[in-house]
Motif scaffolding. Structure first.
Motif, PDB file in Angstrom:
ATOM      1  N   UNK A  70      48.032  40.932  -9.698  1.00 48.25           N
ATOM      2  CA  UNK A  70      49.241  40.558 -10.415  1.00 48.25           C
ATOM      3  C   UNK A  70      50.246  39.853  -9.531  1.00 48.25           C
ATOM      4  N   UNK A  71      51.474  39.764 -10.004  1.00 48.04           N
ATOM      5  CA  UNK A  71      52.566  39.087  -9.303  1.00 48.04           C
ATOM      6  C   UNK A  71      53.486  40.136  -8.694  1.00 48.04           C
ATOM      7  N   UNK A  72      53.340  40.368  -7.389  1.00 46.40           N
ATOM      8  CA  UNK A  72      54.128  41.381  -6.708  1.00 46.40           C
ATOM      9  C   UNK A  72      55.472  40.795  -6.321  1.00 46.40           C
ATOM     10  N   UNK A  73      56.541  41.478  -6.675  1.00 48.10           N
ATOM     11  CA  UNK A  73      57.874  40.912  -6.473  1.00 48.10           C
ATOM     12  C   UNK A  73      58.617  41.565  -5.322  1.00 48.10           C
ATOM     13  N   UNK A  74      59.079  42.796  -5.505  1.00 55.23           N
ATOM     14  CA  UNK A  74      59.877  43.446  -4.471  1.00 55.23           C
ATOM     15  C   UNK A  74      59.250  44.752  -4.030  1.00 55.23           C
ATOM     16  N   UNK A  75      59.695  45.211  -2.858  1.00 59.95           N
ATOM     17  CA  UNK A  75      59.137  46.429  -2.267  1.00 59.95           C
ATOM     18  C   UNK A  75      60.265  47.295  -1.732  1.00 59.95           C
ATOM     19  N   UNK A  76      60.058  48.604  -1.828  1.00 61.67           N
ATOM     20  CA  UNK A  76      61.032  49.582  -1.331  1.00 61.67           C
ATOM     21  C   UNK A  76      60.257  50.698  -0.640  1.00 61.67           C
ATOM     22  N   UNK A  77      60.765  51.177   0.486  1.00 60.19           N
ATOM     23  CA  UNK A  77      60.098  52.224   1.257  1.00 60.19           C
ATOM     24  C   UNK A  77      60.927  53.497   1.239  1.00 60.19           C
ATOM     25  N   UNK A  78      60.274  54.604   0.926  1.00 64.21           N
ATOM     26  CA  UNK A  78      60.919  55.923   0.983  1.00 64.21           C
ATOM     27  C   UNK A  78      59.960  56.889   1.657  1.00 64.21           C
ATOM     28  N   UNK A  79      60.393  57.401   2.818  1.00 67.41           N
ATOM     29  CA  UNK A  79      59.584  58.333   3.604  1.00 67.41           C
ATOM     30  C   UNK A  79      58.193  57.733   3.855  1.00 67.41           C
ATOM     31  N   UNK A  80      57.125  58.331   3.338  1.00 67.57           N
ATOM     32  CA  UNK A  80      55.787  57.809   3.639  1.00 67.57           C
ATOM     33  C   UNK A  80      55.175  57.028   2.476  1.00 67.57           C
ATOM     34  N   UNK A  81      56.054  56.544   1.574  1.00 68.11           N
ATOM     35  CA  UNK A  81      55.533  55.825   0.403  1.00 68.11           C
ATOM     36  C   UNK A  81      56.226  54.478   0.208  1.00 68.11           C
ATOM     37  N   UNK A  82      55.468  53.549  -0.354  1.00 66.78           N
ATOM     38  CA  UNK A  82      55.968  52.223  -0.694  1.00 66.78           C
ATOM     39  C   UNK A  82      55.968  52.074  -2.212  1.00 66.78           C
ATOM     40  N   UNK A  83      57.051  51.505  -2.730  1.00 69.13           N
ATOM     41  CA  UNK A  83      57.187  51.251  -4.165  1.00 69.13           C
ATOM     42  C   UNK A  83      57.209  49.737  -4.357  1.00 69.13           C
ATOM     43  N   UNK A  84      56.276  49.217  -5.136  1.00 67.90           N
ATOM     44  CA  UNK A  84      56.117  47.767  -5.299  1.00 67.90           C
ATOM     45  C   UNK A  84      56.202  47.408  -6.778  1.00 67.90           C
ATOM     46  N   UNK A  85      57.077  46.451  -7.108  1.00 70.12           N
ATOM     47  CA  UNK A  85      57.183  46.013  -8.501  1.00 70.12           C
ATOM     48  C   UNK A  85      56.172  44.908  -8.781  1.00 70.12           C
ATOM     49  N   UNK A  86      55.520  45.019  -9.933  1.00 66.70           N
ATOM     50  CA  UNK A  86      54.488  44.060 -10.339  1.00 66.70           C
ATOM     51  C   UNK A  86      54.883  43.462 -11.688  1.00 66.70           C
ATOM     52  N   UNK A  87      55.244  42.183 -11.675  1.00 70.06           N
ATOM     53  CA  UNK A  87      55.741  41.538 -12.891  1.00 70.06           C
ATOM     54  C   UNK A  87      54.642  41.285 -13.913  1.00 70.06           C
ATOM     55  N   UNK A  88      53.402  41.163 -13.476  1.00 64.65           N
ATOM     56  CA  UNK A  88      52.304  40.881 -14.405  1.00 64.65           C
ATOM     57  C   UNK A  88      51.858  42.119 -15.169  1.00 64.65           C
ATOM     58  N   UNK A  89      51.790  43.246 -14.473  1.00 68.72           N
ATOM     59  CA  UNK A  89      51.312  44.470 -15.120  1.00 68.72           C
ATOM     60  C   UNK A  89      52.456  45.346 -15.625  1.00 68.72           C
ATOM     61  N   UNK A  90      53.711  44.874 -15.430  1.00 64.21           N
ATOM     62  CA  UNK A  90      54.888  45.619 -15.897  1.00 64.21           C
ATOM     63  C   UNK A  90      54.879  47.063 -15.388  1.00 64.21           C
ATOM     64  N   UNK A  91      54.768  47.176 -14.079  1.00 63.83           N
ATOM     65  CA  UNK A  91      54.636  48.509 -13.504  1.00 63.83           C
ATOM     66  C   UNK A  91      55.174  48.559 -12.082  1.00 63.83           C
ATOM     67  N   UNK A  92      55.362  49.780 -11.594  1.00 59.67           N
ATOM     68  CA  UNK A  92      55.725  50.049 -10.210  1.00 59.67           C
ATOM     69  C   UNK A  92      54.550  50.785  -9.578  1.00 59.67           C
ATOM     70  N   UNK A  93      53.981  50.193  -8.534  1.00 52.39           N
ATOM     71  CA  UNK A  93      52.887  50.822  -7.810  1.00 52.39           C
ATOM     72  C   UNK A  93      53.458  51.627  -6.644  1.00 52.39           C
ATOM     73  N   UNK A  94      52.954  52.831  -6.472  1.00 50.44           N
ATOM     74  CA  UNK A  94      53.350  53.676  -5.351  1.00 50.44           C
ATOM     75  C   UNK A  94      52.155  53.804  -4.426  1.00 50.44           C
ATOM     76  N   UNK A  95      52.372  53.457  -3.144  1.00 51.78           N
ATOM     77  CA  UNK A  95      51.282  53.330  -2.184  1.00 51.78           C
ATOM     78  C   UNK A  95      51.641  54.072  -0.904  1.00 51.78           C
ATOM     79  N   UNK A  96      50.674  54.774  -0.331  1.00 51.57           N
ATOM     80  CA  UNK A  96      50.883  55.456   0.934  1.00 51.57           C
ATOM     81  C   UNK A  96      51.057  54.424   2.044  1.00 51.57           C
ATOM     82  N   UNK A  97      52.141  54.505   2.805  1.00 54.40           N
ATOM     83  CA  UNK A  97      52.440  53.458   3.780  1.00 54.40           C
ATOM     84  C   UNK A  97      51.546  53.524   5.020  1.00 54.40           C
TER      85      UNK A  97
END
Length: 288
Positions: free
Chosen positions: A75-102
């Motif tokens: 998809x189209x990844x737009x912005x990213x935010x980091x909190x502790x050991x996780x990354x939050x990534x906004x995806x404009x194509x899938x209309x979702x926020x992905x949470x990923x272990x950093x």
């Protein structure tokens, strides 16, 4: 202290020394990496870059500039935010926020939101992440990883910034407005017009100013923080997009995507202090 700048069309990250305002070096990425937004983990020496074009999240070593790891999200990844050991990534194509272990870049979970989530705003005290979508604003409880609340809107939300002092949210919209909402109930309390295409917003709590980059009118609009009204503007000879303010509120950094520059302004006088030449089409600025 360092200033990091993403150069979208140069596929690179510029690193600038805060004291001298001179470019130390440029991390040149692969040609398939388009860094629109990023976050920096100085403790682990990494930059996390969601590529807008190919839907891949990259972990890059700050010192060597080498890609340490990557994961295809799609998809189209737009912005990213980091909190502790996780990354939050906004995806404009899938209309979702992905949470990923950093550390491993393994997926943790995905939270479905509304159409075209773009910018992200974080309330550090309450651990809430606010996501502007085209016709709504969604609030995510990042500890429990659930949608905490949301409001439907009649404006096209794009970027937002949390006012940590007043507990308000400033939202820039694709239809030429900045809308202010109460954080607790998402009630609209004020709307600023006279903008064409506002992008990023930054607060200067020391001098009680709010800065809004307007790439449509090629200027930075300035609001009086207390009175809530326009008090001035900075004309930018170019196209302003990204904004960042120094920790002591003395310097305002503006990315100029037309001239491939970062312009530095004195917040006391609004005068241009320095022009830093960077890569092609600089977007996001991070000052650490």
């Amino acid at each position: 202290m360092k200033i990091y700048i993403s150069n979208y069309l140069s596929h690179s990250i510029s690193i600038v020394d805060y004291e001298t305002l001179e470019t130390e070096r440029e991390i040149v990425l692969n040609n398939n990496i388009y860094p629109h937004h990023f976050c920096v983990d100085e403790q682990d020496g990494k930059i996390f870059i969601p590529s807008l074009i190919n839907g891949t999240l990259y972990a890059v070593d700050i010192i060597s500039g080498k890609i340490l790891d990557s994961v295809s999200v799609g998809g189209s990844l737009s912005q990213i935010f980091m909190h502790e050991d996780e990354l939050f990534v906004s995806n404009e194509d899938t209309n979702s926020i992905y949470i990923i272990n950093k550390y491993t870049l393994e997926p943790v979970t995905m939270i479905s939101v509304d159409d075209m989530p773009h910018g992200l705003g974080y309330d550090q005290k309450n651990k809430k992440l606010y996501v502007p979508c085209i016709n709504s604003i969604v609030c995510i409880d990042i500890e429990n990883k659930i949608i905490y609340k949301k409001i439907d809107t009649d404006f096209k939300a794009w970027h937002l910034e949390i006012d940590q002092k007043k507990k308000e949210i400033y939202v820039s919209t694709l239809d030429g407005k900045v809308v202010i909402l109460k954080e607790d109930n998402l009630e609209i309390i004020n709307t600023f017009y006279e903008l064409l295409l506002p992008v990023q917003i930054r607060f200067n709590y020391k001098d009680e100013r709010v800065y809004i980059s307007d790439l449509g009118y090629n200027q930075i609009k300035i609001l009086d923080y207390k009175l809530g009204k326009y008090i001035g503007k900075i004309k930018v000879n170019g196209i302003p997009q990204g904004l960042e303010i120094s920790k002591d509120y003395s310097r305002l950094f503006v990315s100029d995507t037309e001239n491939d520059e970062v312009k530095v302004y004195d917040t006391k006088t609004n005068q241009l202090m320095k022009v830093i030449h960077v890569g092609k089409e600089p977007t996001t600025i991070v000052c650490l």
